[in-house]
Design an enzyme around this catalytic site. Structure first.
Site, short mmCIF file in Angstrom:
data_model
loop_
_atom_site.label_atom_id
_atom_site.label_comp_id
_atom_site.label_asym_id
_atom_site.label_seq_id
_atom_site.Cartn_x
_atom_site.Cartn_y
_atom_site.Cartn_z
N GLU A 65 -41.89 -60.49 70.89
CA GLU A 65 -42.16 -59.29 70.54
C GLU A 65 -41.71 -58.74 69.68
O GLU A 65 -42.40 -58.77 68.76
CB GLU A 65 -41.30 -58.21 71.33
CG GLU A 65 -40.94 -57.10 72.04
CD GLU A 65 -40.07 -56.13 71.25
OE1 GLU A 65 -39.72 -56.52 70.26
OE2 GLU A 65 -40.11 -55.24 71.78
N SER A 99 -35.27 -57.98 71.85
CA SER A 99 -35.58 -58.31 73.15
C SER A 99 -36.79 -59.75 72.56
O SER A 99 -37.74 -59.11 71.25
CB SER A 99 -36.67 -57.07 73.88
OG SER A 99 -35.78 -56.76 74.58
N ARG A 158 -45.15 -51.48 72.98
CA ARG A 158 -44.83 -52.08 72.13
C ARG A 158 -46.56 -52.46 70.90
O ARG A 158 -46.06 -53.64 70.64
CB ARG A 158 -44.72 -53.50 72.66
CG ARG A 158 -43.11 -53.19 73.66
CD ARG A 158 -41.83 -52.99 72.26
NE ARG A 158 -40.51 -53.15 72.81
CZ ARG A 158 -39.93 -51.98 74.01
NH1 ARG A 158 -40.45 -51.00 73.74
NH2 ARG A 158 -38.93 -52.43 74.65
P1 FAD Z 1 -38.46 -54.37 60.44
O1 FAD Z 1 -38.15 -55.63 61.58
O2 FAD Z 1 -37.44 -54.59 59.57
O3 FAD Z 1 -40.13 -54.33 60.75
C1 FAD Z 1 -41.48 -54.84 61.50
C2 FAD Z 1 -42.04 -54.15 61.43
O4 FAD Z 1 -42.97 -53.83 60.50
C3 FAD Z 1 -42.69 -55.91 60.45
O5 FAD Z 1 -43.86 -55.86 59.71
C4 FAD Z 1 -42.76 -54.91 58.73
O6 FAD Z 1 -43.40 -55.65 57.97
C5 FAD Z 1 -42.95 -53.89 59.56
N1 FAD Z 1 -42.91 -52.72 58.76
C6 FAD Z 1 -41.52 -51.97 58.61
N2 FAD Z 1 -41.39 -51.12 57.68
C7 FAD Z 1 -42.81 -50.47 57.79
C8 FAD Z 1 -43.62 -49.34 56.64
N3 FAD Z 1 -42.30 -48.66 56.51
N4 FAD Z 1 -44.44 -49.85 56.21
C9 FAD Z 1 -45.68 -50.90 56.62
N5 FAD Z 1 -44.69 -51.83 57.75
C10 FAD Z 1 -43.49 -51.96 58.33
N6 FAD Z 1 -37.12 -51.76 70.56
C11 FAD Z 1 -37.58 -51.51 70.61
O7 FAD Z 1 -38.34 -51.18 71.09
N7 FAD Z 1 -36.21 -51.14 72.21
C12 FAD Z 1 -35.54 -51.36 72.02
O8 FAD Z 1 -34.52 -50.93 72.59
C13 FAD Z 1 -34.55 -52.07 70.72
N8 FAD Z 1 -33.71 -53.07 70.94
C14 FAD Z 1 -33.03 -53.53 69.90
C15 FAD Z 1 -31.89 -54.09 69.97
C16 FAD Z 1 -31.65 -54.92 68.79
C17 FAD Z 1 -29.70 -55.40 69.32
C18 FAD Z 1 -32.38 -55.10 68.16
C19 FAD Z 1 -31.31 -56.04 66.91
C20 FAD Z 1 -33.43 -54.57 67.65
C21 FAD Z 1 -33.87 -54.00 69.15
N9 FAD Z 1 -35.38 -53.45 68.77
C22 FAD Z 1 -35.39 -52.62 69.96
C23 FAD Z 1 -36.68 -53.81 68.34
C24 FAD Z 1 -36.02 -53.22 66.88
O9 FAD Z 1 -34.96 -52.40 66.56
C25 FAD Z 1 -36.80 -51.96 66.59
O10 FAD Z 1 -38.28 -52.48 66.45
C26 FAD Z 1 -37.45 -51.34 64.76
O11 FAD Z 1 -38.40 -50.16 65.17
C27 FAD Z 1 -37.78 -51.73 64.01
O12 FAD Z 1 -37.57 -51.47 62.88
P2 FAD Z 1 -37.36 -52.09 61.56
O13 FAD Z 1 -36.77 -51.40 60.35
O14 FAD Z 1 -35.96 -53.15 61.54
O15 FAD Z 1 -38.56 -52.67 61.78
N1 EPU Z 2 -32.83 -58.97 84.65
C1 EPU Z 2 -31.79 -60.46 84.97
N2 EPU Z 2 -31.16 -60.50 84.38
C2 EPU Z 2 -30.38 -60.73 83.61
C3 EPU Z 2 -30.74 -59.51 82.93
C4 EPU Z 2 -31.63 -58.58 83.51
O1 EPU Z 2 -32.45 -60.50 85.99
O2 EPU Z 2 -29.75 -61.24 82.58
C5 EPU Z 2 -33.56 -58.13 85.10
C6 EPU Z 2 -33.11 -57.24 86.37
O3 EPU Z 2 -34.42 -57.19 87.27
C7 EPU Z 2 -33.37 -55.49 85.12
C8 EPU Z 2 -34.40 -55.77 84.33
O4 EPU Z 2 -34.41 -57.14 84.16
O5 EPU Z 2 -33.34 -55.10 85.99
C9 EPU Z 2 -35.12 -55.19 83.18
O6 EPU Z 2 -33.21 -55.58 82.29
P1 EPU Z 2 -33.05 -54.51 81.29
O7 EPU Z 2 -32.95 -52.97 81.93
O8 EPU Z 2 -32.24 -55.25 80.25
O9 EPU Z 2 -34.30 -54.17 80.66
P2 EPU Z 2 -35.69 -55.09 79.68
O10 EPU Z 2 -36.21 -55.01 80.36
O11 EPU Z 2 -35.13 -56.70 79.61
C10 EPU Z 2 -36.20 -53.42 78.40
C11 EPU Z 2 -36.59 -53.86 77.11
C12 EPU Z 2 -35.37 -53.06 75.20
C13 EPU Z 2 -34.73 -51.86 75.94
C14 EPU Z 2 -34.95 -52.02 77.90
C15 EPU Z 2 -34.40 -50.57 78.34
C16 EPU Z 2 -38.49 -54.84 76.40
C17 EPU Z 2 -39.97 -55.59 75.74
N3 EPU Z 2 -37.87 -54.74 76.55
O12 EPU Z 2 -35.17 -54.52 78.13
O13 EPU Z 2 -36.06 -53.13 74.10
O14 EPU Z 2 -34.20 -51.56 75.47
O15 EPU Z 2 -36.15 -52.22 78.59
O16 EPU Z 2 -35.57 -50.16 77.81
O17 EPU Z 2 -39.44 -54.12 76.47
C18 EPU Z 2 -36.15 -54.00 72.84
O18 EPU Z 2 -37.98 -54.23 72.56
O19 EPU Z 2 -35.93 -54.93 71.81
C19 EPU Z 2 -35.91 -54.23 73.64
C20 EPU Z 2 -34.18 -54.52 73.29
#
Ligand code: FAD
Ligand code: EPU
Length: 332
Positions: free
Chosen positions: A320, A224, A156
């Site tokens: 995050e 997250s 991240r």
């Molecule tokens: P924004 O929120 O619009 O911007 C993020 C940052 O980047 C800001 O600081 C902004 O100023 C900067 N920025 C954006 N675009 C540019 C650009 N073109 N040039 C310079 N700076 C820029 N993340 C994960 O890693 N794994 C996941 O599994 C994951 N799951 C998610 C699930 C949900 C339901 C949600 C809501 C979010 C999740 N995220 C996850 C976080 C998010 O999707 C990512 O961080 C994504 O890359 C953000 O993209 P955005 O365009 O919305 O960025």
């Molecule tokens: N867990 C619990 N209780 C719950 C849910 C989860 O105890 O209610 C524990 C379990 O041990 C489970 C573990 O948490 O195995 C991990 O949960 P999960 O697989 O849902 O993943 P996470 O670690 O919570 C991370 C990323 C996600 C990404 C998933 C899948 C971060 C901060 N988050 O979540 O990214 O989608 O793994 O790879 O690294 C995001 O960055 O916004 C994001 C959603």
């Protein structure tokens, strides 16, 4: 003042002084004065950004579009304009048999934001496929390019979060994927897929995410809220003494990563509410805007979680999501 509520997935009721949309890369040079001398921020789809209060500046929303594919005998080279939707791009590649991105399906946001926090899920990080990141440097007024090894990618993390670059706008990301892509199914539940294929990975990731994570269209959230903490093995041992079931993922010889969701769950926060903000009932690492929540309530709940995790496990959780206050980026 224009509203930011529909421009960030957490959906708090905040405003900016001004909102502009960038449709053409050529327009960036006209924005130099604004970006260098006034308070401004760039926004993709706002899925990793929470506007805690009114932002005292201008917001530039990325709408740059275009995908260009080249190939050689072994690889596809895909150059993508930064305003393309990440998930649509994953589907586009899958439909054109350019496999590898399936594990990262359904992550909201733009392609341009993907390298910033090196998006990751289900055993894969976007850095695994990045060849270069192109950006407009507002200080010099020129387009620059960083190769993957110059991007300082981590969990991240990347150079784009370091504050060490002059004000920049990511314009394009270049990806390289192999024609005989190696499928990654190490992360549960992908390890249970019987007849492994890119399509099965895609379907399983989408099903799993839909079951676990709230859809921002129905319930405001930014994924997250905290990072999973990385701690020393010695520290982990003291946690096992408190809670023998606490899971961990290996990082290297010295460190392990813990699921913050587990720590928060153990402390009983799952489903708990503070005003209009809640800790999600299926995934406690996700804080949600249940009902007209406020920035203050969100910060208070996040502080409460951090404090209890610290008291019980001596771990400092880091947010995050990017929290934006009146003057820009703030920390918890
Ligand atoms: P924004 O929120 O619009 O911007 C993020 C940052 O980047 C800001 O600081 C902004 O100023 C900067 N920025 C954006 N675009 C540019 C650009 N073109 N040039 C310079 N700076 C820029 N993340 C994960 O890693 N794994 C996941 O599994 C994951 N799951 C998610 C699930 C949900 C339901 C949600 C809501 C979010 C999740 N995220 C996850 C976080 C998010 O999707 C990512 O961080 C994504 O890359 C953000 O993209 P955005 O365009 O919305 O960025
Ligand atoms: N867990 C619990 N209780 C719950 C849910 C989860 O105890 O209610 C524990 C379990 O041990 C489970 C573990 O948490 O195995 C991990 O949960 P999960 O697989 O849902 O993943 P996470 O670690 O919570 C991370 C990323 C996600 C990404 C998933 C899948 C971060 C901060 N988050 O979540 O990214 O989608 O793994 O790879 O690294 C995001 O960055 O916004 C994001 C959603």
């Amino acid at each position: 003042m224009p509203s930011l509520q529909s421009l960030h997935t957490f959906g708090l009721n905040a405003q900016a002084l001004d909102i502009q949309f960038l449709n053409h890369i050529d327009d960036l040079s006209n924005l130099k004065e604004m970006m260098l001398n006034h308070q401004c921020m760039i926004l993709g789809e706002g899925s990793n950004t929470v506007f805690i209060e009114d932002f005292d500046g201008s917001v530039l929303v990325n709408k740059l579009k275009g995908i260009d594919v080249k190939e050689n005998d072994n690889e596809y080279l895909i150059e993508v304009a930064s305003g393309e939707s990440w998930h649509e791009f994953v589907l586009f590649c899958h439909d054109h048999q350019m496999y590898s991105f399936e594990n990262l399906a359904l992550i909201p946001g733009t392609v341009g934001a993907s390298p910033i926090q090196n998006i990751g899920a289900y055993g894969v990080e976007v850095k695994d496929f990045i060849e270069f990141v192109e950006y407009f440097d507002f200080a010099s007024g020129t387009i620059k390019k960083l190769l993957k090894d110059e991007c300082q990618f981590g969990y991240r993390d990347s150079i784009f979060k370091s504050g060490n670059l002059p004000p920049f706008f990511i314009t394009k990301v270049g990806f390289k994927v192999r024609k005989n892509a190696k499928l990654v199914n190490t992360y549960s539940p992908l390890d249970e897929i019987k007849a492994l294929s890119p399509s099965r990975i895609l379907e399983t990731v989408i099903e799993t995410r839909q079951a676990k994570l709230p859809d921002p269209k129905d319930l405001g959230n930014a994924g997250s809220f905290f990072k999973n903490p990385v701690i020393s093995k010695r520290h982990y041992q003291t946690i096992l003494d408190l809670d023998a079931a606490c899971p961990s993922y290996p990082v290297d010889n010295e460190f392990v990563k813990l699921p913050a969701a587990y720590l928060i769950d153990q402390l009983g926060f799952k489903g708990s509410k503070l005003g209009g903000i809640a800790c999600h009932e299926r995934q406690p690492l996700v804080l949600v805007n249940l009902e007209n929540g406020s920035g203050n309530e969100l910060i208070e709940l996040a502080h409460n979680i951090c404090q209890k995790v610290w008291e019980r496990f001596s771990i400092k959780l880091e947010n995050e999501v990017r929290l934006i206050g009146k003057q820009g980026l703030i920390s918890l």
